[in-house]
Design a protein around this motif. Sequence first.
Motif, PDB file in Angstrom:
ATOM      1  N   GLY A 176       8.338  10.219  -5.349  1.00 42.26           N
ATOM      2  CA  GLY A 176       7.505  11.405  -5.491  1.00 42.26           C
ATOM      3  C   GLY A 176       7.034  11.944  -4.158  1.00 42.26           C
ATOM      4  N   GLY A 177       6.684  11.051  -3.238  1.00 41.01           N
ATOM      5  CA  GLY A 177       6.232  11.489  -1.925  1.00 41.01           C
ATOM      6  C   GLY A 177       7.317  12.184  -1.139  1.00 41.01           C
ATOM      7  N   MET A 178       8.545  11.671  -1.228  1.00 39.78           N
ATOM      8  CA  MET A 178       9.645  12.292  -0.503  1.00 39.78           C
ATOM      9  C   MET A 178      10.020  13.655  -1.107  1.00 39.78           C
ATOM     10  SD  MET A 178      10.418  10.322   2.060  1.00 39.78           S
ATOM     11  CE  MET A 178       8.631  10.080   2.107  1.00 39.78           C
ATOM     12  N   VAL A 179      10.040  13.745  -2.427  1.00 38.79           N
ATOM     13  CA  VAL A 179      10.355  15.025  -3.067  1.00 38.79           C
ATOM     14  C   VAL A 179       9.279  16.054  -2.755  1.00 38.79           C
ATOM     15  CG1 VAL A 179      10.622  16.190  -5.289  1.00 38.79           C
ATOM     16  CG2 VAL A 179      11.750  13.995  -4.893  1.00 38.79           C
ATOM     17  N   ASP A 184       0.851  -1.191   0.000  1.00 41.69           N
ATOM     18  CA  ASP A 184       0.000   0.000   0.000  1.00 41.69           C
ATOM     19  C   ASP A 184       0.894   1.252   0.000  1.00 41.69           C
ATOM     20  OD1 ASP A 184      -1.883   1.984   0.327  1.00 41.69           O
ATOM     21  OD2 ASP A 184      -2.630   1.267   2.264  1.00 41.69           O
ATOM     22  N   VAL A 185       0.821   2.030  -1.076  1.00 41.37           N
ATOM     23  CA  VAL A 185       1.627   3.249  -1.178  1.00 41.37           C
ATOM     24  C   VAL A 185       0.764   4.502  -1.058  1.00 41.37           C
ATOM     25  CG1 VAL A 185       3.419   2.153  -2.568  1.00 41.37           C
ATOM     26  CG2 VAL A 185       1.464   3.216  -3.706  1.00 41.37           C
ATOM     27  N   SER A 186      -0.508   4.330  -0.699  1.00 39.10           N
ATOM     28  CA  SER A 186      -1.427   5.470  -0.693  1.00 39.10           C
ATOM     29  C   SER A 186      -1.027   6.545   0.305  1.00 39.10           C
ATOM     30  CB  SER A 186      -2.860   4.994  -0.393  1.00 39.10           C
ATOM     31  OG  SER A 186      -2.936   4.369   0.879  1.00 39.10           O
ATOM     32  N   ALA A 187      -0.376   6.149   1.405  1.00 38.84           N
ATOM     33  CA  ALA A 187      -0.003   7.135   2.424  1.00 38.84           C
ATOM     34  C   ALA A 187       1.136   8.036   1.977  1.00 38.84           C
ATOM     35  CB  ALA A 187       0.374   6.438   3.734  1.00 38.84           C
ATOM     36  N   LEU A 188       1.743   7.710   0.844  1.00 37.03           N
ATOM     37  CA  LEU A 188       2.830   8.546   0.322  1.00 37.03           C
ATOM     38  C   LEU A 188       2.302   9.661  -0.567  1.00 37.03           C
ATOM     39  CD1 LEU A 188       5.255   5.641  -0.560  1.00 37.03           C
ATOM     40  CD2 LEU A 188       5.734   7.420   1.114  1.00 37.03           C
ATOM     41  N   ALA A 189       0.992   9.771  -0.657  1.00 30.93           N
ATOM     42  CA  ALA A 189       0.392  10.785  -1.524  1.00 30.93           C
ATOM     43  C   ALA A 189       0.801  12.179  -1.088  1.00 30.93           C
ATOM     44  CB  ALA A 189      -1.124  10.666  -1.497  1.00 30.93           C
ATOM     45  N   LEU A 198       6.452   5.572   7.204  1.00 28.95           N
ATOM     46  CA  LEU A 198       6.179   4.481   8.136  1.00 28.95           C
ATOM     47  C   LEU A 198       5.145   3.512   7.568  1.00 28.95           C
ATOM     48  CD1 LEU A 198       6.036   6.468  11.510  1.00 28.95           C
ATOM     49  CD2 LEU A 198       7.746   4.753  10.892  1.00 28.95           C
ATOM     50  N   ALA A 199       4.069   4.059   7.004  1.00 25.89           N
ATOM     51  CA  ALA A 199       3.014   3.203   6.457  1.00 25.89           C
ATOM     52  C   ALA A 199       3.521   2.384   5.286  1.00 25.89           C
ATOM     53  CB  ALA A 199       1.823   4.062   6.037  1.00 25.89           C
ATOM     54  N   TRP A 200       4.303   3.009   4.422  1.00 26.61           N
ATOM     55  CA  TRP A 200       4.860   2.293   3.271  1.00 26.61           C
ATOM     56  C   TRP A 200       5.781   1.168   3.725  1.00 26.61           C
ATOM     57  CZ3 TRP A 200       9.975   3.845   0.791  1.00 26.61           C
ATOM     58  CH2 TRP A 200      10.297   2.965  -0.256  1.00 26.61           C
TER      59      TRP A 200
END
Length: 215
Positions: free
Chosen positions: A123-126, A69-74, A84-86
């Motif tokens: 993308g989430g980190m940037v 699940d990568v949704s929390a990186l939005a 953490l979620a990823w």
Amino acid sequence: MARPRKPLLSRERIVTTALALIDAEGLAALSTRRLAAELGVSGPSLYNHFTTKDGILDAVADTVVAEVDVSALATGTDWRTGLLAWARSYRAALAAHPHIVPFLAQGPGRRPAGLKMADAAFGGMVAAGWPPAQATRICAMVRYFVAGSALGSFARGFVDDPSAYDPADYPHLGQAHLLAEHQQRVDEGAFETGLLALVDGLALRHPAPAPPPRA
């Protein structure tokens, strides 16, 4: 009476069977001949769906990564929450299929789910303010940490025989024989301890936000 028809061969059925075989017996057990036998078909029929064994492995690996699940990186989510979620979802997916981890550790290659996960993480980190080079390193770090954690069990590396830990030789391992009995708590606790330490350390290095423009 007509014979019952065999299930039609499909990419999905091949991948599901291959993953079940790898889960049960390890990567070395997978061959096109063995897989064909498990499916009840002739070996050449597999090549109507996959041209090589590596193609099957790629599909199996991508099926596992698709569970992450990568949704929390939005964009807009706090980067720590997203990371953490990823990482937790990533480890759960890999820990459920540890025998495929060595193949997955080679990287996403051209696999769509693997590339989508990499794209979402980077993308989430940037978007959270990390410079691209640093975001790349963070994503790599998480992959190393998760893969290592999912590859094997620390707790099960210790035998449950108290006599193996003579206090004359190992004065600090008097309770080591109990580790395997508490494998899940030990291994998951170790992962959480390390993950939180990584995120806390990153928080100290996060670039300070730019000051608001003066009126």
